[in-house]
Motif scaffolding. Structure first.
Motif: not given
Length: 390
Positions: A46-50, A347-348, A18-23, A9-13
């Motif tokens: 190319d990920s939309g999560k970058t 690895t995923a 703010i989101g999850q990186i599942d790819d 999961y990603v957090r802001n400062p």
């Protein structure tokens, strides 16, 4: 993503999720006992999560069942592409565990005064329980009790459990806060870490759990794929402690601790307490504490690296953690020691593998158990050679 893959999961400062990186394509995370952990994540550019993966944000990493592995800030985001890559290349995201916040601060001799009023050369901890001393040092130098200019608004303290022995020691001016905490914790047999808890970064001090009776690894149990151990000799077997000599008469003493693998080896190390007033009533306690830390830090090392396999009744994160004591069968003997760090590689598509480093990289107050075991093996081989020669 497989059912056993690590959740990211990603957090802001401000620590809001703010989101999850599942790819992601690969992830390596290394939680460490009483030290700063690290992580490296790779993801297709190319990920939309970058867009979530920016310096200043952070990651929260959990096992599939929700157990916290580690949390910490993103420090670098690197892009690369080669001729063999398809698409836009890949991003490599690296960061550190939240424990790194402790490495940003020093211990001021007068933490309640501004920098222009630091007249004292030392900060003294006198007859205080180890956990309480550790919490106080963090509180007054970086936490809620620090000066406004030094206070980290995100840092909080877990409740004081008054764990560990009573200690007395004197800190030199502006010593590293992280290093001091490591010295105290390792000598007191305590663990500490900073992790995200709710909307804050929380200092947690704890007593490691002895799971050696339940967390047992062996090839014949089918839960171990490889194992190896290594040793390094001691760097201190005699602490030469020198107190006073500046504003009070000098007092010198030596403290010896024989090394089991090199019993005839003497390695002296100077321990500087020249800033201590030798008229102090607790002089002996301060010298004893300083010698204990020097001998513990300089003890011979033995480290066992094992690659456990998660099985239904024994899994990392659920049944043992970094800092716990576990058992591992090496040749024909069971070795019992602390899980110093764990490398989780994921690895995923392939799930998670675990490699644990077991052994006291900072000693256990005398010398770690693996090192003792190898010393005994050496003695046994010596006796066998003597019998054959006779």
């Amino acid at each position: 993503m497989t059912s056993t893959a690590l959740r990211v999961y990603v957090r802001n400062p401000t620590l809001e999720r703010i989101g999850q990186i599942d790819d992601y394509t690969s992830l390596t995370v290394i939680p460490r006992y009483n030290a700063i952990g690290s992580f490296v994540l790779e993801i297709s550019a190319d990920s939309g999560k970058t867009n979530l993966l920016a310096e200043g944000n952070g990651l929260i990493i959990r096992t599939a069942d929700g157990t916290l592995v580690d949390s910490g800030p993103i420090r670098t985001v690197d892009w690369s592409r080669s001729t063999g890559d398809s698409g836009a290349g890949k991003l490599t995201v690296a960061g550190l565990s939240d424990t790194e916040i402790l490495a940003r601060y020093t211990c001021w001799p007068a933490p309640d005064s501004d920098i222009g009023s630091q007249a004292d050369a030392v900060y003294k901890v006198s007859a205080v329980v180890a956990e309480t001393a550790m919490r106080t040092l963090v509180n007054v130098n970086a936490g809620p009790g620090a000066l406004a200019a030094r206070k980290n608004a995100l840092l909080t303290l877990a409740a004081d459990g008054t764990r560990g022995p009573t200690i007395t020691r004197q800190l030199n001016q502006f010593d590293s806060l992280l290093t001091i905490l490591q010295d105290i914790a390792n000598a007191a047999g305590l663990g500490f870490r900073v992790v995200q808890a709710g909307g804050a970064l929380q200092l947690q001090v704890y007593e490691p759990t002895d799971r050696s009776g339940t967390a047992r690894f062996a090839f014949d149990f089918g839960n171990l794929t490889d194992a190896n151990y290594s040793t390094t000799p001691p760097t201190c077997t005699r602490a030469v402690v020198v107190a006073g000599g500046q504003t009070s008469p000098r007092v010198c003493a030596t403290y010896d601790r024989a090394d089991p693998l090199f019993p005839g080896l003497t390695v002296e190390q100077f321990v500087d307490l020249t800033g201590v007033d030798t008229a102090a009533a607790d002089l002996t306690a301060q010298m004893d504490q300083a010698a204990e830390e020097a001998l513990t830090s300089g003890a011979g090392r033995g480290t066992l690296a094992i690659s456990p396999i998660d099985i239904p009744n024994l899994q990392y994160g659920r049944d043992y953690q970094v800092g716990d004591t576990v058992s591992a069968k090496v040749r024909d003997s069971w070795l019992i020691d602390v899980v110093r760090e764990v490398t989780l590689s994921c690895t995923a598509s392939g799930g998670t593998t675990v490699k644990a480093a077991v052994g006291s990289s900072d000693g256990d107050g005398v010398v770690d158990r693996i090192y003792k075991y190898l010393a005994q093996v050496k003695k046994d081989v010596g006796r066998l050679k003597t019998r054959k020669a006779a």
